[in-house]
Design a protein around this motif. Structure first.
Motif, PDB file in Angstrom:
ATOM      1  N   VAL A  28       0.836  -1.197   0.000  1.00  0.00           N
ATOM      2  CA  VAL A  28       0.000   0.000   0.000  1.00  0.00           C
ATOM      3  C   VAL A  28       0.870   1.246   0.000  1.00  0.00           C
ATOM      4  O   VAL A  28       2.089   1.176   0.160  1.00  0.00           O
ATOM      5  N   MET A  29       0.225   2.379  -0.182  1.00  0.00           N
ATOM      6  CA  MET A  29       0.889   3.676  -0.153  1.00  0.00           C
ATOM      7  C   MET A  29      -0.058   4.687   0.462  1.00  0.00           C
ATOM      8  O   MET A  29      -1.270   4.462   0.494  1.00  0.00           O
ATOM      9  N   PHE A  30       0.485   5.794   0.934  1.00  0.00           N
ATOM     10  CA  PHE A  30      -0.320   6.916   1.403  1.00  0.00           C
ATOM     11  C   PHE A  30      -0.152   8.086   0.446  1.00  0.00           C
ATOM     12  O   PHE A  30       0.925   8.296  -0.115  1.00  0.00           O
ATOM     13  N   HIS A  31      -1.236   8.845   0.312  1.00  0.00           N
ATOM     14  CA  HIS A  31      -1.161  10.126  -0.385  1.00  0.00           C
ATOM     15  C   HIS A  31      -2.021  11.112   0.384  1.00  0.00           C
ATOM     16  O   HIS A  31      -3.140  10.804   0.771  1.00  0.00           O
ATOM     17  N   GLN A  32      -1.460  12.284   0.596  1.00  0.00           N
ATOM     18  CA  GLN A  32      -2.196  13.355   1.264  1.00  0.00           C
ATOM     19  C   GLN A  32      -2.286  14.518   0.293  1.00  0.00           C
ATOM     20  O   GLN A  32      -1.273  15.077  -0.113  1.00  0.00           O
ATOM     21  N   SER A  33      -3.507  14.841  -0.090  1.00  0.00           N
ATOM     22  CA  SER A  33      -3.702  15.945  -1.023  1.00  0.00           C
ATOM     23  C   SER A  33      -4.064  17.190  -0.242  1.00  0.00           C
ATOM     24  O   SER A  33      -4.201  17.165   0.973  1.00  0.00           O
ATOM     25  N   SER A  55       4.904  16.609  -9.157  1.00  0.00           N
ATOM     26  CA  SER A  55       5.295  17.557  -8.115  1.00  0.00           C
ATOM     27  C   SER A  55       4.983  17.050  -6.703  1.00  0.00           C
ATOM     28  O   SER A  55       5.326  17.717  -5.719  1.00  0.00           O
ATOM     29  N   ASP A  56       4.344  15.879  -6.593  1.00  0.00           N
ATOM     30  CA  ASP A  56       4.086  15.317  -5.263  1.00  0.00           C
ATOM     31  C   ASP A  56       5.419  15.038  -4.568  1.00  0.00           C
ATOM     32  O   ASP A  56       6.413  14.691  -5.212  1.00  0.00           O
ATOM     33  N   VAL A  57       5.422  15.183  -3.248  1.00  0.00           N
ATOM     34  CA  VAL A  57       6.644  15.071  -2.454  1.00  0.00           C
ATOM     35  C   VAL A  57       6.603  13.781  -1.635  1.00  0.00           C
ATOM     36  O   VAL A  57       5.597  13.487  -0.988  1.00  0.00           O
ATOM     37  N   LEU A  58       7.689  13.029  -1.668  1.00  0.00           N
ATOM     38  CA  LEU A  58       7.803  11.805  -0.878  1.00  0.00           C
ATOM     39  C   LEU A  58       8.376  12.170   0.489  1.00  0.00           C
ATOM     40  O   LEU A  58       9.560  12.470   0.618  1.00  0.00           O
ATOM     41  N   LEU A  59       7.516  12.166   1.523  1.00  0.00           N
ATOM     42  CA  LEU A  59       7.960  12.548   2.864  1.00  0.00           C
ATOM     43  C   LEU A  59       8.789  11.467   3.535  1.00  0.00           C
ATOM     44  O   LEU A  59       9.580  11.751   4.427  1.00  0.00           O
ATOM     45  N   GLY A  60       8.576  10.242   3.117  1.00  0.00           N
ATOM     46  CA  GLY A  60       9.309   9.128   3.711  1.00  0.00           C
ATOM     47  C   GLY A  60       8.518   7.850   3.574  1.00  0.00           C
ATOM     48  O   GLY A  60       7.532   7.784   2.840  1.00  0.00           O
ATOM     49  N   HIS A  61       8.989   6.829   4.268  1.00  0.00           N
ATOM     50  CA  HIS A  61       8.333   5.527   4.279  1.00  0.00           C
ATOM     51  C   HIS A  61       7.938   5.205   5.711  1.00  0.00           C
ATOM     52  O   HIS A  61       8.681   5.493   6.651  1.00  0.00           O
ATOM     53  N   VAL A  62       6.778   4.598   5.871  1.00  0.00           N
ATOM     54  CA  VAL A  62       6.258   4.203   7.178  1.00  0.00           C
ATOM     55  C   VAL A  62       5.949   2.713   7.133  1.00  0.00           C
ATOM     56  O   VAL A  62       5.849   2.134   6.052  1.00  0.00           O
ATOM     57  N   ALA A  63       5.798   2.120   8.294  1.00  0.00           N
ATOM     58  CA  ALA A  63       5.461   0.689   8.372  1.00  0.00           C
ATOM     59  C   ALA A  63       6.342  -0.134   7.446  1.00  0.00           C
ATOM     60  O   ALA A  63       5.867  -0.905   6.627  1.00  0.00           O
ATOM     61  N   GLY A  64       7.625   0.086   7.529  1.00  0.00           N
ATOM     62  CA  GLY A  64       8.553  -0.625   6.659  1.00  0.00           C
ATOM     63  C   GLY A  64       8.767   0.120   5.365  1.00  0.00           C
ATOM     64  O   GLY A  64       9.441   1.138   5.326  1.00  0.00           O
ATOM     65  N   ASP A  65       8.120  -0.350   4.309  1.00  0.00           N
ATOM     66  CA  ASP A  65       8.374   0.245   2.980  1.00  0.00           C
ATOM     67  C   ASP A  65       7.162   0.957   2.384  1.00  0.00           C
ATOM     68  O   ASP A  65       7.066   1.119   1.178  1.00  0.00           O
ATOM     69  N   THR A  66       6.223   1.413   3.210  1.00  0.00           N
ATOM     70  CA  THR A  66       5.025   2.076   2.709  1.00  0.00           C
ATOM     71  C   THR A  66       5.322   3.553   2.446  1.00  0.00           C
ATOM     72  O   THR A  66       5.543   4.320   3.385  1.00  0.00           O
ATOM     73  N   PRO A  67       5.325   3.982   1.167  1.00  0.00           N
ATOM     74  CA  PRO A  67       5.624   5.383   0.874  1.00  0.00           C
ATOM     75  C   PRO A  67       4.497   6.304   1.308  1.00  0.00           C
ATOM     76  O   PRO A  67       3.322   5.955   1.229  1.00  0.00           O
ATOM     77  N   PHE A  68       4.885   7.485   1.787  1.00  0.00           N
ATOM     78  CA  PHE A  68       3.927   8.511   2.183  1.00  0.00           C
ATOM     79  C   PHE A  68       4.186   9.735   1.316  1.00  0.00           C
ATOM     80  O   PHE A  68       5.199  10.414   1.466  1.00  0.00           O
ATOM     81  N   TRP A  69       3.257   9.998   0.398  1.00  0.00           N
ATOM     82  CA  TRP A  69       3.347  11.108  -0.545  1.00  0.00           C
ATOM     83  C   TRP A  69       2.434  12.240  -0.116  1.00  0.00           C
ATOM     84  O   TRP A  69       1.384  11.997   0.479  1.00  0.00           O
ATOM     85  N   MET A  70       2.804  13.459  -0.479  1.00  0.00           N
ATOM     86  CA  MET A  70       1.966  14.623  -0.200  1.00  0.00           C
ATOM     87  C   MET A  70       1.995  15.542  -1.415  1.00  0.00           C
ATOM     88  O   MET A  70       3.046  15.703  -2.056  1.00  0.00           O
ATOM     89  N   SER A  71       0.848  16.128  -1.727  1.00  0.00           N
ATOM     90  CA  SER A  71       0.805  17.072  -2.847  1.00  0.00           C
ATOM     91  C   SER A  71       1.708  18.262  -2.529  1.00  0.00           C
ATOM     92  O   SER A  71       1.903  18.625  -1.370  1.00  0.00           O
ATOM     93  N   ALA A  72       2.266  18.860  -3.563  1.00  0.00           N
ATOM     94  CA  ALA A  72       3.193  19.980  -3.382  1.00  0.00           C
ATOM     95  C   ALA A  72       2.534  21.137  -2.653  1.00  0.00           C
ATOM     96  O   ALA A  72       3.163  21.773  -1.789  1.00  0.00           O
ATOM     97  N   ASP A  73       1.282  21.444  -2.973  1.00  0.00           N
ATOM     98  CA  ASP A  73       0.590  22.550  -2.311  1.00  0.00           C
ATOM     99  C   ASP A  73       0.414  22.285  -0.822  1.00  0.00           C
ATOM    100  O   ASP A  73       0.606  23.171   0.008  1.00  0.00           O
ATOM    101  N   GLN A  74       0.028  21.068  -0.477  1.00  0.00           N
ATOM    102  CA  GLN A  74      -0.139  20.716   0.939  1.00  0.00           C
ATOM    103  C   GLN A  74       1.212  20.753   1.645  1.00  0.00           C
ATOM    104  O   GLN A  74       1.322  21.234   2.777  1.00  0.00           O
ATOM    105  N   TYR A  75       2.250  20.257   0.991  1.00  0.00           N
ATOM    106  CA  TYR A  75       3.587  20.261   1.575  1.00  0.00           C
ATOM    107  C   TYR A  75       4.055  21.693   1.857  1.00  0.00           C
ATOM    108  O   TYR A  75       4.707  21.954   2.871  1.00  0.00           O
ATOM    109  N   ALA A  76       3.714  22.618   0.990  1.00  0.00           N
ATOM    110  CA  ALA A  76       4.104  24.023   1.206  1.00  0.00           C
ATOM    111  C   ALA A  76       3.557  24.535   2.540  1.00  0.00           C
ATOM    112  O   ALA A  76       4.226  25.318   3.225  1.00  0.00           O
TER     113      ALA A  76
END
Length: 134
Positions: A28-33, A55-76
């Motif tokens: 699985v993966m996470f995305h936060q828009s 332009s989505d930003v990879l904040l890191g991995h959680v629960a082992g190898d689960t990527p956590f992505w965030m939209s660029a606007d939200q990351y700002a």
């Protein structure tokens, strides 16, 4: 340079749920828009079924190898905060995998300390969807 400052982590309950969802659905993966509705809630998808934007930003991995992505606007808006993903009773209004479980993921944030912020400033930029093939 040492290890990066951790930008996102899971509570024990959230990690347990992510592992359960991965057992049922595969990786699985996470995305936060930053969009409407549950835009401030992290969404969990089967990996590969959500297309990450360039332009989505990879904040890191959680629960082992689960990527956590965030939209660029939200990351700002949230780049100065450490995020903790928790799970609470209730249903969100998205297509996130935890919906049928009667729970939803929720973000708790805490502003980075001055020391953490100084370390972050010295780190290379986070990868974006344009940089990676996840």
């Amino acid at each position: 340079m040492g290890e990066r400052v951790t930008r996102v982590e899971l509570t024990e309950a959230a990690e347990h749920l992510v592992r359960t969802l991965a057992e049922r659905h595969g990786p699985v993966m996470f995305h936060q828009s930053g969009g409407c509705c549950d835009g401030s809630a992290p969404m969990c998808y089967p990996r590969g079924e959500f297309r990450v934007g360039g332009s989505d930003v990879l904040l890191g991995h959680v629960a082992g190898d689960t990527p956590f992505w965030m939209s660029a606007d939200q990351y700002a808006y949230w780049r100065h905060t450490h995020l903790t993903v928790d799970v609470v009773p209730g249903r969100g209004s998205g297509f996130s995998l935890e919906g049928p479980e009667g729970v939803r993921f929720l973000i708790r944030s805490q502003v980075f300390t001055d020391e953490q912020w100084a370390r972050l400033a010295a780190e290379p930029p986070l990868p974006t969807g344009a940089d990676t093939a996840e």
